[in-house]
Design a protein around this motif. Structure first.
Motif, short mmCIF file in Angstrom:
data_model
loop_
_atom_site.label_atom_id
_atom_site.label_comp_id
_atom_site.label_asym_id
_atom_site.label_seq_id
_atom_site.Cartn_x
_atom_site.Cartn_y
_atom_site.Cartn_z
N VAL A 164 0.66 -1.16 0.07
CA VAL A 164 0.03 -0.04 0.08
C VAL A 164 0.81 1.42 -0.05
O VAL A 164 0.56 2.17 -0.66
N ALA A 165 1.78 1.13 0.96
CA ALA A 165 2.76 2.35 0.89
C ALA A 165 3.33 2.56 -0.47
O ALA A 165 3.59 3.60 -0.97
N ASN A 166 4.06 1.51 -1.11
CA ASN A 166 4.70 1.73 -2.44
C ASN A 166 3.58 2.41 -3.48
O ASN A 166 3.72 3.01 -4.38
N LEU A 167 2.30 1.76 -3.38
CA LEU A 167 1.30 2.12 -4.28
C LEU A 167 1.00 3.63 -4.14
O LEU A 167 0.79 4.29 -5.23
N LYS A 168 0.89 4.10 -2.93
CA LYS A 168 0.77 5.46 -2.46
C LYS A 168 1.77 6.45 -2.99
O LYS A 168 1.51 7.39 -3.87
N LYS A 169 3.13 5.87 -3.09
CA LYS A 169 4.09 6.72 -3.60
C LYS A 169 4.21 6.76 -5.31
O LYS A 169 4.51 7.77 -5.76
N THR A 170 3.84 5.63 -5.88
CA THR A 170 3.67 5.49 -7.28
C THR A 170 2.85 6.65 -7.74
O THR A 170 2.64 7.40 -8.59
N ILE A 171 1.41 6.54 -7.01
CA ILE A 171 0.36 7.26 -7.51
C ILE A 171 0.66 8.90 -7.27
O ILE A 171 0.44 9.69 -8.02
N LYS A 172 1.47 8.96 -6.18
CA LYS A 172 1.88 10.61 -5.90
C LYS A 172 2.85 10.83 -6.77
O LYS A 172 2.80 12.29 -7.61
N VAL A 173 3.90 10.26 -7.31
CA VAL A 173 4.80 10.55 -8.36
C VAL A 173 4.05 10.77 -9.65
O VAL A 173 4.63 11.68 -10.39
N THR A 174 3.23 9.74 -10.01
CA THR A 174 2.52 10.05 -11.32
C THR A 174 1.56 11.05 -11.39
O THR A 174 1.53 11.67 -12.26
N THR A 175 1.00 11.37 -10.21
CA THR A 175 0.13 12.61 -10.32
C THR A 175 1.01 13.76 -10.30
O THR A 175 0.58 14.91 -11.14
N ALA A 176 2.05 14.03 -9.96
CA ALA A 176 2.99 15.00 -9.82
C ALA A 176 3.46 15.13 -11.23
O ALA A 176 3.42 16.32 -11.65
N ALA A 177 3.95 14.00 -11.76
CA ALA A 177 4.29 14.26 -13.28
C ALA A 177 3.29 14.70 -14.24
O ALA A 177 3.52 15.52 -15.15
N ALA A 178 1.99 14.39 -13.97
CA ALA A 178 1.20 14.44 -14.94
C ALA A 178 0.78 15.94 -14.59
O ALA A 178 0.32 16.71 -15.91
N ALA A 179 0.74 16.51 -13.46
CA ALA A 179 0.40 17.95 -13.35
C ALA A 179 1.23 18.86 -13.92
O ALA A 179 1.21 19.93 -14.32
N ALA A 180 2.70 18.58 -13.95
CA ALA A 180 3.82 19.38 -14.41
C ALA A 180 3.62 19.34 -15.89
O ALA A 180 4.16 20.35 -16.47
N ALA A 181 3.13 18.23 -16.23
CA ALA A 181 3.04 18.23 -18.08
C ALA A 181 2.08 18.89 -18.32
O ALA A 181 2.00 19.55 -19.69
N THR A 182 0.89 19.16 -17.68
CA THR A 182 -0.22 19.87 -18.37
C THR A 182 -0.60 21.48 -17.73
O THR A 182 -1.21 22.06 -18.28
N SER A 183 0.14 21.75 -16.48
CA SER A 183 -0.05 22.95 -16.15
C SER A 183 0.82 23.87 -16.66
O SER A 183 2.12 23.79 -17.08
N GLN A 184 0.50 25.31 -16.68
CA GLN A 184 1.26 26.55 -17.17
C GLN A 184 1.39 27.63 -16.26
O GLN A 184 0.63 27.70 -15.52
N ASP A 185 2.58 28.38 -16.51
CA ASP A 185 2.67 29.65 -15.58
C ASP A 185 1.57 30.71 -15.91
O ASP A 185 1.21 31.12 -17.15
N PRO A 186 0.68 31.30 -14.82
CA PRO A 186 -0.36 32.06 -15.13
C PRO A 186 0.17 33.28 -15.98
O PRO A 186 -0.56 33.86 -16.86
N GLU A 187 1.20 33.93 -15.68
CA GLU A 187 1.60 35.06 -16.34
C GLU A 187 2.00 34.88 -17.53
O GLU A 187 1.84 35.77 -18.47
N GLN A 188 2.64 33.87 -17.79
CA GLN A 188 3.21 33.35 -19.08
C GLN A 188 1.80 33.30 -20.25
O GLN A 188 2.02 33.46 -21.42
N HIS A 189 0.79 32.65 -19.59
CA HIS A 189 -0.21 32.43 -20.45
C HIS A 189 -1.00 33.75 -20.57
O HIS A 189 -1.39 34.05 -21.65
N LEU A 190 -1.23 34.79 -19.86
CA LEU A 190 -1.72 35.94 -20.11
C LEU A 190 -0.45 36.74 -21.13
O LEU A 190 -1.47 37.53 -22.14
#
Length: 226
Positions: A164-190
């Motif tokens: 369970v601990a390993n699965l939580k770590k994997t989910i956390k890393v995957t979620t962080a990577a997906a968020a980094a790939a899809t998110s942008q800086d708000p000032e750059q976007h404006l």
């Protein structure tokens, strides 16, 4: 031994009566009453109490008929009075079942033991000890099995918690990577929204400027002609 000397002496009747009080019953006394000293009523009742104790060692529910015969009593009233006396003297504990005509014994005192009974008692105790050893061995085996089951359950629990601990770590890393790939800086976007994109947007802007200048020039010409 002194007992043998008394048995062969002039006091042998008294010694025999003593042994009856130690081991025997009222029926034993009646069988040898002609050769034994007479008993008082108190002594008779005492021997009757001991006779009930002897019967209680063999059977816990003693019928009235057996008691009347062994104690040589005339009626049930005398029998019940005798049993009540024995209870008050703490010789035995129980209850009188008048409906079923029997004495139910819960507890009775112990009597003296003859020498010839020692071998039987020793054998009984040895059998009891062997039975205890068998029961103890069974209990130890059950305890061992319980401990093994406990260890297995603990190991399984630790394995599940680790997974369970390993699965939580994997989910956390995957979620962080997906968020980094899809998110942008708000000032750059404006900034991107404000600045025109190269190509088509610049041409449209220049066209709008030319049209504005043309409109101004035409206005001047129209005013002169007027």
């Amino acid at each position: 031994p002194v007992s043998l000397q008394l048995a062969d002496s002039e006091f042998s009747p008294v010694f025999r009566l003593l042994t009856i009080f130690a081991y025997g019953t009222y029926a034993d006394y009646l069988a040898e009453a002609a050769n034994l000293p007479p008993l008082t009523e108190a002594q008779k009742n005492k021997l009757r109490h001991l006779s009930v104790v002897t019967l209680a060692a063999k059977i816990k529910c003693i019928p009235y008929s057996v008691l009347l015969e062994q104690l040589q009593l005339k009626n049930v009233r005398q029998l019940e009075d005798l049993v009540i006396e024995a209870v008050y003297a703490d010789v035995l504990r129980g209850s009188l079942d008048q409906r079923n005509q029997r004495l139910e014994v819960d507890y009775s005192i112990g009597r003296d033991i003859r020498r010839e009974e020692l071998s039987t008692i020793t054998r009984t105790l040895q059998e009891w000890c062997q039975g205890c050893e068998v029961v103890l061995s069974g209990i130890e085996e059950q305890v061992s099995r319980a401990n093994q089951h406990k260890e297995q359950q603990l190991a399984l629990k630790q394995q599940i918690e680790s997974e369970v601990a390993n699965l939580k770590k994997t989910i956390k890393v995957t979620t962080a990577a997906a968020a980094a790939a899809t998110s942008q800086d708000p000032e750059q976007h404006l900034t991107e929204l404000r600045e025109p994109a190269p190509g088509t947007n610049q041409r449209q802007t220049s066209k709008k400027t030319s049209k504005a200048k043309g409109l101004r020039g035409s206005a001047k010409i129209w005013s002169k002609s007027n």
